[in-house]
Design a protein around this motif. Structure first.
Motif, PDB file in Angstrom:
ATOM      1  N   ASP A  40      80.747 -14.371 108.437  1.00  0.00           N
ATOM      2  CA  ASP A  40      79.841 -15.762 107.518  1.00  0.00           C
ATOM      3  C   ASP A  40      80.601 -15.501 106.897  1.00  0.00           C
ATOM      4  N   THR A  58      72.063 -18.484 104.171  1.00  0.00           N
ATOM      5  CA  THR A  58      72.081 -17.850 105.106  1.00  0.00           C
ATOM      6  C   THR A  58      72.371 -16.094 105.365  1.00  0.00           C
ATOM      7  N   GLU A  59      71.786 -15.537 106.262  1.00  0.00           N
ATOM      8  CA  GLU A  59      71.726 -14.384 106.071  1.00  0.00           C
ATOM      9  C   GLU A  59      71.521 -13.111 105.900  1.00  0.00           C
ATOM     10  N   GLU A  60      73.584 -12.830 105.250  1.00  0.00           N
ATOM     11  CA  GLU A  60      74.252 -12.410 105.236  1.00  0.00           C
ATOM     12  C   GLU A  60      74.380 -12.438 103.273  1.00  0.00           C
ATOM     13  N   HIS A  65      68.199 -16.535  99.954  1.00  0.00           N
ATOM     14  CA  HIS A  65      66.909 -16.142  99.809  1.00  0.00           C
ATOM     15  C   HIS A  65      65.964 -16.485  98.839  1.00  0.00           C
ATOM     16  N   ASP A  76      72.959 -18.014 110.718  1.00  0.00           N
ATOM     17  CA  ASP A  76      72.561 -16.747 111.159  1.00  0.00           C
ATOM     18  C   ASP A  76      74.630 -16.217 111.731  1.00  0.00           C
ATOM     19  N   ASP A  79      73.511 -13.642 115.382  1.00  0.00           N
ATOM     20  CA  ASP A  79      72.248 -13.524 115.997  1.00  0.00           C
ATOM     21  C   ASP A  79      72.077 -12.210 116.873  1.00  0.00           C
ATOM     22  N   MET A 205      63.117 -14.400 110.802  1.00  0.00           N
ATOM     23  CA  MET A 205      63.402 -14.837 109.755  1.00  0.00           C
ATOM     24  C   MET A 205      64.218 -16.751 110.538  1.00  0.00           C
ATOM     25  N   TRP A 207      66.827 -18.363 110.404  1.00  0.00           N
ATOM     26  CA  TRP A 207      68.312 -18.422 110.266  1.00  0.00           C
ATOM     27  C   TRP A 207      68.387 -18.230 111.797  1.00  0.00           C
ATOM     28  N   ASP A 208      66.828 -17.307 112.145  1.00  0.00           N
ATOM     29  CA  ASP A 208      67.055 -16.804 113.245  1.00  0.00           C
ATOM     30  C   ASP A 208      66.639 -18.036 114.082  1.00  0.00           C
TER      31      ASP A 208
END
Length: 256
Positions: A40, A58-60, A65, A76, A79, A205, A207-208
């Motif tokens: 990330d 970004t997910e992290e 968000h 992601d 993933d 989500m 990003w997935d």
């Protein structure tokens, strides 16, 4: 985006092939590893440098968000963390660009499987093979969804999240073969014609899905909401997805 995915893949594999790595739990109880965090940091820095004026989700990074955006980059970095932790290889690096709620560009790289899928500058999708040089693009093959045979469909479903509801829905179709795969590889298997249908009746989500969605769209495929079969849009509150179906257009969709 391709180069950053390859660089992140190298970092991920370095940790994946080590004797041991730390696994922590996030607030939603999902696992996160040092590979997620290292990838990330690498991808985020690269995207912010290359596209300073484009919003980044970004997910992290939880603070990303809360944005209310319709055009943005979305990442992601790893993933399929569960697949990574179990050393099963079905994990990917996902980087996508969403324009006005539609994923138009995407890269999906599966470093442990040596498979790389992405959209080109024209929006069509290719699979690249070879040594994956970071500066020079190797041999590419155009991707095109299958001409689906509704009397003998190929279905792909989640490896870690498959449940009775998913099986009940799949059973509405005439299926010749069913396979399991992790991460966003499922979108790519539909995009290459290795599968016709991928239903997801579970939490995901954006990003997935955004990178795989872009790759599938560039190969002629579609992704729709499970409930009303309208196109799956992006930029939703907290970037959460409803249930969805990814498929080759020849598939005659069943109601849920």
């Amino acid at each position: 985006m391709r180069r950053l995915a390859l660089e992140a893949g190298d970092k991920i594999m370095e940790i994946y092939e080590s004797d041991d790595f730390e696994v922590k739990s996030k607030s939603d109880a999902s696992p996160v590893t040092e590979a997620d965090e290292a990838a990330d940091a690498l991808i985020s820095a690269g995207l912010r440098d290359a596209f300073p004026d484009v919003a980044l989700v970004t997910e992290e990074q939880a603070d990303s968000h809360t944005q209310d955006v319709m055009t943005f980059l979305i990442v992601d970095p790893l993933d399929g963390t569960k697949e990574f932790v179990k050393r099963r290889g079905d994990f990917t690096v996902n980087i996508a660009y969403v324009e006005d709620g539609v994923p138009t560009r995407g890269v999906v790289y599966a470093p442990a499987k040596g498979r790389m899928f992405y959209t080109t500058a024209t929006g069509t999708s290719v699979e690249e093979t070879g040594a994956f040089d970071k500066e020079t693009v190797g041999e590419t093959t155009p991707m095109k969804v299958s001409d689906a045979d509704n009397s003998a469909l190929m279905v792909v479903a989640s490896k870690s999240h498959r449940d009775e509801a998913t099986d009940d829905y799949i059973n509405k179709y005439q299926v010749s073969d069913s396979k399991s795969a992790g991460s966003s590889l499922k979108f790519c298997l539909v995009a290459t014609g290795e599968a016709d249908l991928y239903p997801r009746l579970g939490r995901t989500m954006e990003w997935d899905t955004a990178a795989g969605h872009a790759v599938l769209s560039g190969a002629g495929g579609r992704v729709v909401r499970f409930d009303d079969h309208t196109p799956l849009a992006y930029g939703k509150p907290e970037f959460a997805n409803p249930f969805f179906i990814a498929y080759a257009p020849g598939v005659e969709l069943k109601e849920g």
